[in-house]
Design a protein around this motif. Structure first.
Motif, PDB file in Angstrom:
ATOM      1  N   ASP A 109       0.806  -1.217   0.000  1.00  0.00           N
ATOM      2  CA  ASP A 109       0.000   0.000   0.000  1.00  0.00           C
ATOM      3  C   ASP A 109       0.842   1.271   0.000  1.00  0.00           C
ATOM      4  N   HIS A 110       2.081   1.194   0.490  1.00  0.00           N
ATOM      5  CA  HIS A 110       2.878   2.406   0.688  1.00  0.00           C
ATOM      6  C   HIS A 110       4.227   2.362  -0.019  1.00  0.00           C
ATOM      7  N   GLY A 111       4.385   1.452  -0.962  1.00  0.00           N
ATOM      8  CA  GLY A 111       5.570   1.453  -1.805  1.00  0.00           C
ATOM      9  C   GLY A 111       6.852   1.060  -1.110  1.00  0.00           C
ATOM     10  N   LEU A 112       6.771   0.198  -0.102  1.00  0.00           N
ATOM     11  CA  LEU A 112       7.963  -0.282   0.579  1.00  0.00           C
ATOM     12  C   LEU A 112       8.428  -1.597  -0.041  1.00  0.00           C
ATOM     13  N   ASP A 113       9.727  -1.806  -0.066  1.00  0.00           N
ATOM     14  CA  ASP A 113      10.255  -3.114  -0.439  1.00  0.00           C
ATOM     15  C   ASP A 113      10.223  -4.019   0.788  1.00  0.00           C
TER      16      ASP A 113
END
Length: 499
Positions: A208-212
């Motif tokens: 949802d928040h573009g984290l790897d």
């Protein structure tokens, strides 16, 4: 239900809502309307402050009084909340007092839908404090409740004419929402938050928040030599996980590593806890919850700093496969630990994650853990401890906590305590031979897994992570989301220093 916020500069006297919140100071000659309250106060014949005094109001911090407006203002109800004595020499009331007041008022307004908050908000900082307190005070965990309950406030309007109010309130909303995520995780029943479940939630947050994200399961942990996680988790039917989250910013020149203890339930293992000490051990993953929540907020705010977050997740249970006192574990990186007490398990999983985090070459590592009962003995239930291998780093973390509105206190790592952790068969024992200074000894243990030259700080949040008492200010009963705001503020301060 989430609480939405907006900022308006109109008079709170005319805004349409179910209730309007105003603040009052205690004074020598009675109640004094705070900034933002004067128009509402003057709308009542003789002044609302006089009526409140007749009801016994004193203006003490977090004191709440509710009165019908009888048409004096647009809202049918006025909630007056105490702010304590008026600041001297024209100074502003503190942001923390405003946030606590907003939280206390919003807790009293459950069942209302739309609320106007007209507390002191002459600056963006104060407007943000009002917003933060409102969202956190509106928090409610109703996942397991049946039947009708009073819904928390769904819409809040913060009254402020400050030029930067809208931007400040937006940031406060992001941070407060992240704190509520951490609270939800801590409050979830441990049967519904096993290690794999927690890792799955982290995976959803990353999407949802573009984290790897990278998740190591029990097979990968065993192959990788993560003896702390494997040893602690081997007594449970739900095996451990190590989650690595990564956020990067194109303008960042600094890397921060965050490591969170994620014991989804801690029975004590074979060194079994008494039942009364076990009742709230669903909160033993509060450190990992704070790290995940902070990572989400940092990504949403686009803070110009690189951040890696580690969630060391396991369940500590007694069974025929559980680790035993006198077992020896080989922590990731090779150092061996003799397990003298299986209830001192958090430091074992944290050791694995701390060694792994150093491979990212961060400029600073901060770990967060509900690590010791001794923390409550030393600092109580509302103040968390900060230890570090560098005094300047320790002071930097404490400053970030203070700026974020969280209570933290610097503590030492006395060198003489290391001898008490000597083992006759391994490199180190997981508990000291004497009971005194248990919180500090745990910090000294973790320090053993930090290489020379690496800057590191340790936050023991055992008490503040879970409120077993009555609600106060914006703090509910149960999970609090402790340290989430501190980690976000620390990331922002690192970004500012790098500019």
């Amino acid at each position: 239900m989430s609480t939405s916020l907006e900022v308006k500069s109109e008079s709170p006297r005319s805004l349409d809502a179910d209730a309007v919140v105003v603040g009052y100071h205690s004074g020598d000659d009675g109640l004094v309307p705070a900034s933002g309250a004067s128009e509402v106060d003057s709308a009542f014949s003789g002044g609302l402050g006089s009526a409140l005094a007749l009801l016994g109001a004193t203006g003490a911090v977090e004191e709440v009084r509710t009165v019908p407006s009888l048409g004096a203002v647009a809202a049918p109800v006025v909630v007056a909340v105490g702010l304590g004595p008026a600041p001297a020499d024209g100074a502003s009331v503190s942001a923390d007092v405003v946030a606590r007041a907003a939280g206390a008022a919003l807790r009293a307004l459950r069942g209302k839908s739309r609320v106007v908050v007209a507390l002191p908000a002459d600056t963006g900082e104060l407007a943000a404090a009002a917003a933060l307190g409102a969202v956190l005070g509106s928090y409610s965990f109703d996942r397991y409740r049946t039947g009708s309950t009073k819904e928390p406030v769904s819409s809040v309007t913060v009254v402020s004419g400050a030029a930067d109010a809208a931007e400040a309130v937006q940031r406060a909303t992001v941070v407060a929402s992240a704190v509520c995520l951490a609270r939800d995780l801590v409050n979830t029943a441990p049967a519904d938050l096993r290690p794999a479940d927690f890792a799955g939630i982290a995976e959803q947050v990353s999407r949802d928040h573009g984290l790897d994200i990278t998740i190591l399961d029990e097979k990968a942990l065993a192959e990788g030599g993560y003896g702390g996680l494997i040893g602690v988790g081997q007594g449970s039917s739900s095996p451990p996980r190590l989650v690595r989250l990564s956020y990067s910013h194109p303008e960042a020149t600094t890397t921060l590593a965050l490591v969170g203890k994620g014991m989804t339930f801690d029975s004590g293992g074979l060194s079994l806890k008494p039942s009364s000490a076990m009742e709230w051990m669903k909160s033993d993953m509060g450190g990992a919850a704070a790290v995940l929540a902070a990572m989400r907020a940092i990504a949403e705010l686009r803070v110009p700093v690189n951040v890696v977050g580690y969630l060391a997740i396991a369940e500590n249970m007694p069974s025929g496969t559980a680790q035993r006192p006198s077992d020896v574990l080989r922590i990731y990186g090779g150092k061996t630990v003799e397990v003298l007490n299986t209830d001192a398990e958090g430091r074992l999983v944290m050791a694995d994650a701390l060694v792994r985090a150093q491979e990212d070459n961060p400029d600073l590592i901060v770990d967060v853990a509900t690590l010791t009962g001794a923390q409550l003995v030393a600092l109580g239930t509302r103040v968390f401890a900060v230890m570090a291998n560098d005094d300047a780093v320790r002071d930097q973390v404490v400053a970030a906590a203070t700026s974020a509105g969280e209570a933290a206190w610097p503590m030492p790592l006395p060198e003489e305590l290391r001898k008490g952790l000597d083992s006759s068969v391994a490199d180190i024992a997981n508990v000291a031979g004497e009971r005194w200074g248990g919180m500090l000894s745990a910090g000294v243990f973790l320090k053993e897994f930090i290489a020379d030259g690496v800057k590191w700080a340790h936050l023991d949040i055992a008490g503040p992570a879970f409120n077993q008492g009555e609600p106060h200010g914006y703090t509910p009963k149960g999970g609090t989301g402790a340290a989430t705001r501190t980690l976000v503020r620390l990331a922002e301060s690192l970004a500012q220093r790098a500019e």
